[in-house]
Design a protein around this motif. Structure first.
Motif, short mmCIF file in Angstrom:
data_model
loop_
_atom_site.label_atom_id
_atom_site.label_comp_id
_atom_site.label_asym_id
_atom_site.label_seq_id
_atom_site.Cartn_x
_atom_site.Cartn_y
_atom_site.Cartn_z
N ALA A 87 26.34 8.15 37.76
CA ALA A 87 24.90 8.27 37.52
C ALA A 87 24.53 9.33 36.51
CB ALA A 87 24.18 8.56 38.84
N ILE A 88 25.23 10.45 36.51
CA ILE A 88 24.78 11.63 35.77
C ILE A 88 25.63 11.84 34.52
CG2 ILE A 88 24.41 14.12 35.88
CD1 ILE A 88 23.85 13.74 38.89
N ALA A 89 24.95 11.87 33.38
CA ALA A 89 25.62 12.08 32.10
C ALA A 89 25.77 13.56 31.78
CB ALA A 89 24.84 11.39 30.98
N ARG A 90 24.79 14.35 32.18
CA ARG A 90 24.77 15.76 31.77
C ARG A 90 23.96 16.57 32.76
NH1 ARG A 90 21.40 17.32 26.54
NH2 ARG A 90 21.26 19.54 26.88
N THR A 91 24.41 17.81 32.99
CA THR A 91 23.72 18.74 33.87
C THR A 91 23.68 20.11 33.20
OG1 THR A 91 24.56 17.62 35.83
CG2 THR A 91 23.75 19.84 36.14
N GLU A 92 22.54 20.76 33.28
CA GLU A 92 22.44 22.16 32.87
C GLU A 92 21.90 22.94 34.06
OE1 GLU A 92 20.44 23.17 29.22
OE2 GLU A 92 21.25 21.38 28.22
N LEU A 93 22.64 23.93 34.50
CA LEU A 93 22.26 24.77 35.64
C LEU A 93 22.21 26.20 35.16
CD1 LEU A 93 21.84 24.96 38.76
CD2 LEU A 93 24.31 25.34 38.90
N PHE A 94 21.10 26.89 35.45
CA PHE A 94 20.98 28.27 34.99
C PHE A 94 20.09 29.06 35.94
CE2 PHE A 94 18.12 25.41 32.80
CZ PHE A 94 16.87 26.02 32.89
N PRO A 95 20.37 30.38 36.02
CA PRO A 95 19.54 31.22 36.89
C PRO A 95 18.16 31.44 36.30
CG PRO A 95 21.20 32.53 35.76
CD PRO A 95 21.46 31.11 35.39
N VAL A 96 17.18 31.56 37.17
CA VAL A 96 15.80 31.84 36.78
C VAL A 96 15.21 32.85 37.74
CG1 VAL A 96 15.40 29.57 35.70
CG2 VAL A 96 14.88 29.89 38.13
N SER A 97 14.05 33.38 37.39
CA SER A 97 13.25 34.20 38.30
C SER A 97 11.97 33.46 38.56
CB SER A 97 12.95 35.56 37.66
OG SER A 97 14.14 36.30 37.51
N LEU A 98 11.75 33.10 39.79
CA LEU A 98 10.54 32.36 40.15
C LEU A 98 9.41 33.34 40.42
CD1 LEU A 98 12.21 29.73 42.46
CD2 LEU A 98 11.52 29.45 40.09
N ARG A 99 8.23 32.99 39.93
CA ARG A 99 7.07 33.87 40.10
C ARG A 99 5.95 33.12 40.79
NH1 ARG A 99 7.22 37.22 34.47
NH2 ARG A 99 9.42 37.59 34.60
#
Length: 99
Positions: A87-99
């Motif tokens: 199903a999945i061709a590409r994934t980008e996972l990255f840290p964030v700061s939620l506000r």
């Protein structure tokens, strides 16, 4: 990252051609495992994937690295690897700061 720091993440997902529904179905299944590891799916957003945009965007948090690692190594999640690959061709996972 130390193990006692909360982890907030953003994930972009692109489906293989014609597999957007399969991508969402796969994500429904694996994200249902997140709470068992102390994590929380904060939001999922779905797009049509046109113009190179991701088909799905997710925000989630885990209490620490150990919890995230346990989710990533969950045997139920790993058992779905073939579904993910189809199903999945590409994934980008990255840290964030939620506000």
């Amino acid at each position: 990252m130390t193990n006692d720091i909360e982890i907030e993440l953003c994930c972009f997902l692109w489906a293989h051609e014609g597999e957007a529904l399969s991508l969402s179905a796969y994500e429904d299944r694996v994200l249902a495992l997140v709470p068992a590891h102390g994590g929380e799916v904060i939001r999922r957003a779905v797009s049509d994937g046109s113009n190179g945009r991701p088909h799905e965007v997710q925000l989630y948090r885990f209490p620490n690295q150990t919890a995230l690692d346990a989710y990533l190594a969950d045997p139920a999640r790993l058992a779905l690897a073939n579904d993910r690959d189809q199903a999945i061709a590409r994934t980008e996972l990255f840290p964030v700061s939620l506000r």
